[in-house]
Write an enzyme that holds these catalytic residues in place. Structure first.
Site, PDB file in Angstrom:
ATOM      1  N   CYS A  79       0.863  -1.183   0.000  1.00 12.01           N
ATOM      2  CA  CYS A  79       0.000   0.000   0.000  1.00 12.01           C
ATOM      3  C   CYS A  79       0.895   1.228   0.000  1.00 12.01           C
ATOM      4  CB  CYS A  79      -0.893  -0.025   1.238  1.00 12.01           C
ATOM      5  SG  CYS A  79      -1.719   1.532   1.579  1.00 12.01           S
ATOM      6  N   CYS A 111      -3.234   7.619  -1.747  1.00 14.56           N
ATOM      7  CA  CYS A 111      -4.540   7.724  -2.416  1.00 14.56           C
ATOM      8  C   CYS A 111      -5.623   8.325  -1.523  1.00 14.56           C
ATOM      9  CB  CYS A 111      -5.009   6.353  -2.876  1.00 14.56           C
ATOM     10  SG  CYS A 111      -3.682   5.279  -3.384  1.00 14.56           S
ATOM     11  N   THR A 143      -4.120   4.853   7.419  1.00 13.71           N
ATOM     12  CA  THR A 143      -3.119   4.477   6.423  1.00 13.71           C
ATOM     13  C   THR A 143      -2.192   5.649   6.117  1.00 13.71           C
ATOM     14  OG1 THR A 143      -4.542   2.832   5.417  1.00 13.71           O
ATOM     15  CG2 THR A 143      -2.873   3.793   3.997  1.00 13.71           C
ATOM     16  N   GLU A 176      -0.217   1.570   9.258  1.00 14.49           N
ATOM     17  CA  GLU A 176      -1.448   2.140   9.800  1.00 14.49           C
ATOM     18  C   GLU A 176      -1.204   2.563  11.247  1.00 14.49           C
ATOM     19  OE1 GLU A 176      -1.850  -0.620   7.740  1.00 14.49           O
ATOM     20  OE2 GLU A 176      -2.867   0.542   6.191  1.00 14.49           O
ATOM     21  N   HIS A 193     -12.657   5.732  -2.968  1.00 17.04           N
ATOM     22  CA  HIS A 193     -11.654   4.782  -2.464  1.00 17.04           C
ATOM     23  C   HIS A 193     -11.979   3.345  -2.901  1.00 17.04           C
ATOM     24  CE1 HIS A 193      -7.890   4.659  -0.474  1.00 17.04           C
ATOM     25  NE2 HIS A 193      -8.245   3.673   0.332  1.00 17.04           N
ATOM     26  N   TYR A 207      -9.334   0.722  -5.226  1.00 17.30           N
ATOM     27  CA  TYR A 207      -8.940  -0.676  -5.008  1.00 17.30           C
ATOM     28  C   TYR A 207      -8.932  -1.484  -6.311  1.00 17.30           C
ATOM     29  CZ  TYR A 207      -8.852  -0.426   0.086  1.00 17.30           C
ATOM     30  OH  TYR A 207      -8.512  -0.132   1.386  1.00 17.30           O
ATOM     31  N   CYS A 238      -4.979  -0.390  -7.136  1.00 14.81           N
ATOM     32  CA  CYS A 238      -3.826  -0.755  -6.290  1.00 14.81           C
ATOM     33  C   CYS A 238      -3.768  -2.249  -6.019  1.00 14.81           C
ATOM     34  CB  CYS A 238      -3.849   0.046  -4.989  1.00 14.81           C
ATOM     35  SG  CYS A 238      -5.025  -0.505  -3.746  1.00 14.81           S
ATOM     36  N   GLU A 262      -6.978  -5.647   4.340  1.00 19.62           N
ATOM     37  CA  GLU A 262      -7.420  -4.347   3.854  1.00 19.62           C
ATOM     38  C   GLU A 262      -8.376  -4.510   2.672  1.00 19.62           C
ATOM     39  OE1 GLU A 262      -4.666  -1.517   2.202  1.00 19.62           O
ATOM     40  OE2 GLU A 262      -5.645   0.079   3.319  1.00 19.62           O
TER      41      GLU A 262
HETATM   42 FE1  SF4 Z   1      -3.334   1.902  -0.029  1.00 21.93          FE
HETATM   43 FE2  SF4 Z   1      -4.741   1.045  -2.109  1.00 21.93          FE
HETATM   44 FE3  SF4 Z   1      -5.865   2.680  -0.313  1.00 21.93          FE
HETATM   45 FE4  SF4 Z   1      -3.966   3.536  -2.028  1.00 21.93          FE
HETATM   46  S1  SF4 Z   1      -6.029   2.794  -2.550  1.00 21.93           S
HETATM   47  S2  SF4 Z   1      -4.108   3.993   0.144  1.00 21.93           S
HETATM   48  S3  SF4 Z   1      -2.633   1.761  -2.134  1.00 21.93           S
HETATM   49  S4  SF4 Z   1      -5.145   0.586   0.020  1.00 21.93           S
HETATM   50 FE    FE Z   2      -6.980   1.499   1.934  1.00 18.83          FE
END
Ligand code: SF4
Ligand code: FE
Length: 483
Positions: A100, A104, A191, A257, A292, A296, A299, A447
């Protein structure tokens, strides 16, 4: 040009006076702490890649207001093309860090605050949008990493914020002053907060008028007086401090985190973007969660690419690559991973403009994206473990491999195909261990389940967005049902 290099980012983090705690101790220098440093490296990659001409198109964007090239992580999406590029950028970074990369949450907070402050001003005659734009420009000009803090500890889930025995279980205003407000509470599993210069705080659920003091959104520097962070333990975290990089699996990158406490923190008026307009708390939450959930689809797919690659390499090193069931498992992993990507791209391509001028993803498709993310990485992980074999959890340590007396036995008996060294075989197995059971499993597995909202949160949104009545109508027409 407001783009920082990775080195400048690192220096800016060193200057912060963050209050970070881990294993019961205050960490005076989080930047150079061996357990925390890999997480900083992941954020640093968002700066390093933005400097590389081959990634400029994905990693940066031209801000239409200033005309300047900025990092895409502080960009306001102005088209479906921007939304698609966001997902592609996240896949790229997942591939490069296998973890991660944390930045983001700020990008998703910027975009949800942008449209929500506009809507509040229109309905209530407030001046939040203008304030927010000033703040956004400040973040863009200085190329800052910003944490998006939403999740309150929530205490008794059956009670509203104001009904909790301890009123601080949701972050709230405890004092109103002419020049700002004082807030108290906490944000759980934040995060990347220790790798961020700023934090944008938002409410965590839709609120009713009785929860007025909880309807607060604002931004402050992460080293503001009263803010402190308690690092969450990750499985196998202390391997990073043992000096055996092979055992870590991914020694360069990681995620982090922290439970973040706001112990009577003062927020000046010009940093407040929502203050008591309870009817807009749910709107802000829904938009942030939507962005968000889209994230996902980028990422986790990038990290999935690394895991699929690692499983294929493990099969090569075991001499099992030609077995038809292994080939089929790799196909299945690819199919699942690309399905997630399809969802990320689809919710972006179906995005629509908001009245404020930025673009919103298709909420139904973004929620379907995240719902699939709560499942598919688990199956991809299962198949990777299947292909890797049990050695990924029973292999001796790097110290045994290097030991003058017993090292030769580890070398001899844990060799797979003869052309590959035992060390390389162990390296790929440790990477799979890291992604499925170790520190990176936080980002790739759990996550995937709970980040951006637990599965039930998406099902509520899918129910709301699914338009069942329209579908019933379709069926009745085809069946020639006359009522
Ligand atoms: Fe982390 Fe993915 Fe959230 Fe970006 S979108 S902060 S890489 S979990
Ligand atoms: Fe996340």
């Amino acid at each position: 040009m407001p783009l920082m290099t990775g080195k400048e980012y690192l220096e800016s983090m060193r200057k912060l006076k963050l209050q970070v705690y881990m294993f019961g101790k205050k960490i005076e220098n989080p930047v150079d702490d061996p357990i925390l440093r890999p997480s900083l490296n992941s954020v640093k990659a968002t700066y390093d890649l933005a400097q590389m001409p081959e990634y400029e198109d994905l990693m940066t964007a031209i801000d239409p207001v200033s005309g300047k090239r900025i990092n895409r992580f502080s960009h306001i999406h102005r088209s479906t093309e921007d939304l698609i590029k966001k997902v592609k950028m996240q896949r790229l970074l997942g591939q490069k860090t296998a973890s991660c990369f944390q930045r983001c949450v700020g990008m998703d907070a910027f975009n949800s605050e942008f449209s929500t402050t506009y809507d509040i001003d229109k309905a209530c005659g407030t001046k939040y949008h203008e304030r927010f734009l000033k703040y956004l420009t400040f973040c863009q000009e200085n190329d800052l990493t910003v944490d998006g803090a939403m999740t309150d500890p929530k205490g008794d889930r059956s009670l509203a914020p104001h009904q909790q025995v301890d009123p601080d279980l949701f972050l709230h205003v405890v004092e109103r002053r002419a020049d700002g407000v004082v807030v108290r509470g906490a944000k759980a599993h934040q995060t990347g907060i220790i790798n961020s210069q700023e934090v944008i705080v938002m409410p965590t659920i839709a609120l009713t008028p009785e929860d007025k003091d909880y309807a607060i959104s604002f931004a402050v520097p992460t080293d503001t007086k009263g803010i402190f962070m308690i690092i969450g333990r990750q499985s196998c975290d202390t391997r990073k401090s043992e000096g055996t990089e092979l055992d870590v699996g991914n020694s360069e990158f990681g995620g982090v985190e922290a439970l973040t406490i706001f112990d009577d923190v003062f927020v000046p008026n010009d940093r407040i973007f929502l203050n008591g307009e309870t009817e807009f708390a749910g709107v802000l939450v829904e938009r942030f969660a939507g962005y968000h959930r889209q994230s996902y689809g980028g990422c986790k797919v990038g990290v999935g690419d690394v895991l699929i690659g690692a499983a294929a390499v493990a099969a090569d090193f075991n001499g099992a690559a030609k077995a038809s069931h292994v080939k089929d498992k790799l196909i299945e992993m690819t199919h699942l991973n690309e399905t997630l990507y399809c969802c990320g791209i689809a919710c972006s391509a179906e995005g629509t403009p908001t009245e404020s001028g930025n673009y919103m993803i298709d909420l139904l498709l973004a929620n379907v994206c995240k719902q699939n993310v709560t499942r598919f990485p688990y199956e991809i992980t299962r198949l990777a473990e299947d292909i890797a074999g049990g050695l990924m959890v029973t292999a001796p340590s790097e110290k045994d491999l290097r030991d003058p007396k017993i090292g030769k036995y580890v070398e001899k008996y844990l060799r797979g195909v003869h052309s590959v060294s035992t060390e390389n075989r162990l390296r790929i197995l440790r990477l799979i261990e890291n992604l499925t059971l170790g520190t990176a499993a936080v980002g790739y597995r759990t996550e995937s389940m709970h980040g951006a909202g637990s599965p039930q949160a998406q099902r509520i949104m899918i129910a709301r967005q699914g338009n069942l009545n329209m579908k019933k109508k379709l069926a009745k027409e085809i069946a020639k049902i006359k009522e």
